[in-house]
Design a protein around this motif. Structure first.
Motif, mmCIF file in Angstrom:
data_model
loop_
_atom_site.group_PDB
_atom_site.id
_atom_site.type_symbol
_atom_site.label_atom_id
_atom_site.label_comp_id
_atom_site.label_asym_id
_atom_site.label_seq_id
_atom_site.Cartn_x
_atom_site.Cartn_y
_atom_site.Cartn_z
ATOM 1 N N GLU A 167 0.861 -1.180 0.000
ATOM 2 C CA GLU A 167 0.000 0.000 0.000
ATOM 3 C C GLU A 167 0.895 1.227 0.000
ATOM 4 O OE1 GLU A 167 -3.350 2.427 -0.007
ATOM 5 O OE2 GLU A 167 -3.266 0.245 -0.234
ATOM 6 N N PHE B 28 -4.830 5.030 -6.816
ATOM 7 C CA PHE B 28 -4.574 5.427 -5.424
ATOM 8 C C PHE B 28 -5.013 6.880 -5.250
ATOM 9 C CE2 PHE B 28 -1.305 2.291 -6.654
ATOM 10 C CZ PHE B 28 -1.635 1.264 -5.780
ATOM 11 N N PRO B 29 -6.326 7.130 -5.237
ATOM 12 C CA PRO B 29 -6.839 8.502 -5.338
ATOM 13 C C PRO B 29 -6.535 9.391 -4.138
ATOM 14 C CG PRO B 29 -8.607 6.943 -4.892
ATOM 15 C CD PRO B 29 -7.388 6.125 -5.181
ATOM 16 N N ASP B 30 -6.269 8.816 -2.978
ATOM 17 C CA ASP B 30 -6.096 9.635 -1.783
ATOM 18 C C ASP B 30 -4.632 9.854 -1.413
ATOM 19 O OD1 ASP B 30 -8.890 9.708 -1.503
ATOM 20 O OD2 ASP B 30 -8.899 7.788 -0.437
ATOM 21 N N LYS B 31 -3.732 9.442 -2.273
ATOM 22 C CA LYS B 31 -2.314 9.538 -1.946
ATOM 23 C C LYS B 31 -1.700 10.811 -2.534
ATOM 24 C CE LYS B 31 -2.706 5.497 -0.085
ATOM 25 N NZ LYS B 31 -2.755 5.365 1.389
ATOM 26 N N ARG C 151 -3.193 7.911 -10.495
ATOM 27 C CA ARG C 151 -3.999 8.689 -9.549
ATOM 28 C C ARG C 151 -5.337 8.011 -9.270
ATOM 29 N NH1 ARG C 151 -1.122 12.970 -12.339
ATOM 30 N NH2 ARG C 151 -0.379 14.562 -10.874
ATOM 31 N N GLU C 152 -5.906 7.383 -10.292
ATOM 32 C CA GLU C 152 -7.178 6.681 -10.103
ATOM 33 C C GLU C 152 -7.001 5.441 -9.225
ATOM 34 O OE1 GLU C 152 -8.508 5.826 -14.023
ATOM 35 O OE2 GLU C 152 -8.875 7.933 -14.537
#
Length: 886
Positions: A527, A549-552, A546-547
């Protein structure tokens, strides 16, 4: 669950101590436990070994002397497929354990007791952690797929063996690993082999630590394992026989050979995906495959039946032979001998071809004569003994051009059906695709063109160069580039590079990319804390990252800085270095197309010292596919208004197109580029080598082959006799070496500040960007290569040998760039220069640049463990992102 350890009566323990040992790395599925078992029993130790939580966990009892020898042998002489990243040893004088199967868990016990106190045994795996050690990615080190070993090859061709001609033969020394494991740890029930229950004979092998198939997870035989079938394609107009032309008693191998011998195309399901195969010595068969795949000129890889045939057909050094026959068994770029029977259209215009040996038993069976078949079949004997045994097959990736590698049966039928005359299918599922690796030898060094099967998923150590190598930094996901994509995970000082994903210019490519990222993250329980992407605003791969892992948080990394950092990381370089970074396309901080860069920097920031002077790309992307357009741009920069007359002399067949395009060369809407790849394209077009690119790097590859031919024909002395090389040296702005140390001014050296590009297009360039504070405010200086263009043109108009012109261009550009790099190195106070970018796949050019830099007294570092092309960029992205965290 593992068996609980008991204790022996202490009165029998005189002189004995106990050791607890954990071994980490790629130590599961590689024969590590039987190795430990045999070693322990030979030393008279008691105890047990098991896979535990991704490690190998050992408890052993014996004398201190024997235990020290035991640990030493484990560290220094592990199984050939294993990789040990570290061992932890704890000695104790109390509580000497033995194992018991009384409370569950399967206990494998063979052979005599190791000591009077008991025996050494192998016990069942467990998921619980064996120590406080935290694995870099939360999962075990899965070993790469390995080529068929010599023992299995002997059994495969032995009519007396029960696995005679069985295309799934394997042992702990060989076979699929990475492509069949579904989850960790690597045990049979977690692989795609779980649907094939072992027969009693296979089970006996699997459970016997003295057998070389002990816990070989893909272990099987014809009675219990996967099977191959031949499926006929519905294609029309095939030169191969139709379904009614096969004899009723033909088996899958006879049918497959018949397709190949009649000039047809066969889809073969291998270890990591499908190949498209045809007879490599039959030009008509190769032409048919090219037409169906719509691949007019890009070289095909070939599979040659054995190393003796490779020696007869190709020039092969001892090191190249060692790599060909290694467990990784990659495609190796070799130069063909003059009498090589491989069809010329396998690699049009090239003297070299990508060669590999049969690395899976299914591939090998295609080449082996059966018992009773003569090795040299006569035409009269063929009807009785079967179809001819091939000596070489085209074995190219099974996909439509521009689409991902096919690895599932249903997908193969729908996608490859129109391309082939038949399929060799089997019912062992492939968990994830993994394409063939491609390497080339440059001197004594290995150069990767593609790092995939045989090396993935091995990790690279980068702890010493990461700001937080102790593990406190968040793990990094590096998205990689849009072409030749490879992505990467970085955690606790190690980088895991993915297999070759390929070009991501289609929806299918992006979909495959997302699947592989999710798959590898799941397998390694990874992760990310941050993600690293290319700074190009339009990269679909960056959007996909980005899609996923959208919150990183996201770190944007400039393309050529990533190239530079990749080589630095591979060699563990610290501090600032100079990088010569040459490729086809990369988004620059000024919004222009970079690709001919001399940078200075480290893992946090960089500055652009010098770059090839900007020229327009007439027609935009069309200039990539049509190098004659780039030739016009460079001709106009070199000759001004006189360039049109010269262009018409050089390209009489393109006169109408040139006259139509000429007025538009001053169009300010065309993108500007400093690309070295486009410069090589332009020179290839001017020289008459190639006016179009049907695949990435085609013109540059053909030009490099000519330069290589000139070097091989006349040797090192030929350059002194070449009037065109002398012309280049006489007009070179940075004539000679040691420029920076002799006080030569920028004006004398031809280092013109690029305030106004020669063609008058675009704004002034300044490297500083408010949005990228990591880049210095130094204003880069342009390198004008017009004298090299004039040299090439004069050579062509004098009707000089193309080989001489090509080599002179390579040599002139190499010396020019080395002189600028030396000046930059002196300026920032370093001796370290790294070379990266796809242009450095050209062995002649790489060696020339390296030689000139070394004459300047500089230390030169090139990509060796990862490709210099975009397939190595993710490593650079990862370490730059890691060092961006305070």
């Amino acid at each position: 669950m593992a068996s609980k350890p008991g204790e022996f009566d202490q009165e029998h323990a005189s002189g004995l101590i106990h050791a607890t040992i954990t071994v980490r790395g790629a130590v599961q599925g590689v024969g590590f436990r039987p190795f430990v078992y045999k070693l322990a029993t030979s030393l008279g130790l008691s105890g047990f070994v098991r896979n535990q939580g991704g490690l190998v966990y050992i408890e052993a009892t014996g004398t201190r002397e024997k235990l020290d020898e035991f640990v030493s042998q484990i560290r220094s002489n592990p199984p050939s497929l294993a990789r040990i990243d570290g061992t932890e040893v704890l000695y104790s004088a109390v509580a000497i354990p033995r194992t018991s199967s009384e409370e569950g868990g399967e206990l494998f016990r063979t052979g005599p007791p190791g000591t009077a106190l008991g025996c050494f045994v192998v016990v069942e795996s467990t998921d619980e952690k064996a120590s406080a050690y935290q694995e870099p990615f939360g999962g075990p080190g899965v070993p790469p797929d390995s080529a068929i070993c010599s023992n299995c090859q002997k059994e495969l061709s032995d009519p007396r063996d029960r696995r005679y001609f069985y295309p799934f033969i394997n042992c702990t020394e060989c076979g699929p690993r990475f492509t069949i494991v579904e989850s960790a740890p690597y045990d049979r029930e977690r692989t795609t082999m779980k649907v094939f229950p072992m027969c009693l004979r296979c089970r006996d092998e699997y459970t016997n630590p003295l057998d070389r198939r002990f816990h070989a997870e893909p272990n099987a035989c014809p009675d219990c394992g996967p099977q191959v079938v031949f499926e006929h394609s519905e294609i029309t107009g095939s030169p191969a026989l139709g379904p009614d032309d096969y004899r009723a008693d033909d088996d899958w191998l006879q049918k497959a050979r018949r397709v190949l011998s009649r000039g047809g195309v066969l889809a073969v399901k291998g270890i990591g995906g499908f190949h498209l195969a045809c007879d490599a010595t039959n030009p008509d068969a190769v032409a048919l495959l090219r037409a169906r795949k719509r691949r007019p000129a890009k070289p095909f890889a070939i599979m040659v039946k054995d190393i003796d045939t490779v020696r007869r057909w190709f020039y092969v050094s001892p090191l190249e032979e060692e790599i060909l026959t290694s467990r990784a068994a990659p495609i190796v770029i070799l130069r063909a001998r003059e009498n090589c029977p491989v069809a010329k259209n396998v690699a049009p215009g090239l003297m070299h071809a990508g060669v590999m040996l049969p690395y899976s038993p299914l591939h090998l069976v295609l080449f082996l004569p059966r018992d009773g078949e003569a090795r040299e079949l006569t035409q009269e004997a063929q009807p009785e003994l079967g179809e001819p045994v091939p000596e070489a097959l085209v074995m190219t990736s099974g996909n439509r051009s521009g689409e991902p590698l096919v690895f599932r049966n249903d997908e193969a039928r729908s996608s490859l059906g129109p391309l082939v005359d038949g399929f060799l299918m089997h019912n062992r599922e492939i968990a994830r695709p993994c394409d063939d690796s491609v390497v080339r030898m440059i001197g004594e060094k290995v150069l990767f063109y593609r790092r995939s099967r045989g090396w993935v998923p091995e990790t690279l150590e980068v702890a010493g160069i990461c700001a937080s190598g102790d593990g406190r930094m968040p793990p990094v996901f590096a998205a990689g580039a849009e072409g030749k994509n490879v992505f990467a995970f970085l955690s606790r000082g190690k980088v895991l590079l993915s297999q070759h994903v390929g070009d991501l210019y289609s929806e299918e490519g992006i979909s495959r990319y997302k699947f592989l990222v999710r798959d590898l993250a799941s397998l390694y329980k990874f992760e990310p804390g941050i993600i690293a992407v290319d700074s190009h605003p339009g990269y679909e791969v960056s959007k996909a990252a980005r899609e996923l892992f959208p919150d990183k948080p996201v770190v944007e990394v400039q393309h050529h800085h990533a190239h530079m950092a990749s080589v630095m990381a591979e060699h563990g370089l610290k501090g600032r270095c100079v990088g010569i970074i040459l490729d086809g396309t990369g988004y620059g901080t000024d919004g222009r197309v970079w690709g001919g860069e001399i940078l200075a920097g480290d893992y946090r920031s960089f500055e652009r010292l010098y770059h090839l002077a900007y020229v327009p790309m007439p027609g935009g992307e069309k200039a990539v596919a049509e190098p004659w357009r780039m030739a016009l741009a460079h001709l106009k920069r070199a000759y001004g208004d006189n360039a049109l007359e010269i262009a018409l002399r050089l390209f009489p067949d393109l006169a109408r197109k040139i006259e139509k395009l000429w007025p538009a060369l001053d169009f300010q809407g065309y993108p500007l580029t400093s690309s070295a790849g486009r410069l090589f394209d332009a020179v290839a077009a001017i020289t008459g080598v190639s006016a179009i690119n049907t695949y990435d790097g085609e013109s540059a590859s053909l030009l490099g082959e000519l330069a290589d031919e000139a070097r091989s024909l006349k040797g090192a002395q030929h350059t002194a006799k070449s009037p065109y090389t002398r012309m280049a040296r006489d007009t070179m702005p940075t004539r000679g070496t040691g420029l920076a140390h002799r006080g030569v001014t920028p004006q004398q050296a031809g280092l013109a500040h690029d305030a106004k590009p020669a063609h008058g297009n675009g704004p002034d360039f300044t490297a500083a960007h408010p949005s990228n504070p990591g880049i210095s405010g130094f204003s880069a200086e342009a390198i004008d290569v017009s004298f090299l263009i004039r040299m090439v043109v004069e050579g062509v108009l004098r009707d000089s040998a193309k080989e001489e012109i090509a080599f002179s261009f390579h040599e002139g550009l190499a010396e020019l760039l080395a002189s600028y790099a030396a000046r930059g190195a002196a300026r920032i106070g370093t001796k370290n220069v790294v070379l990266s970018g796809g242009v450095f796949q050209n062995p002649v050019f790489m060696e020339l640049v390296t030689d000139f830099l070394r004459k300047e007294g500089l230390c030169v570092y090139v990509a060796q463990t990862v490709p210099p092309n975009d397939g190595g960029m993710a490593l650079g992205q990862a370490v730059i992102a890691a060092n961006s965290v305070d």
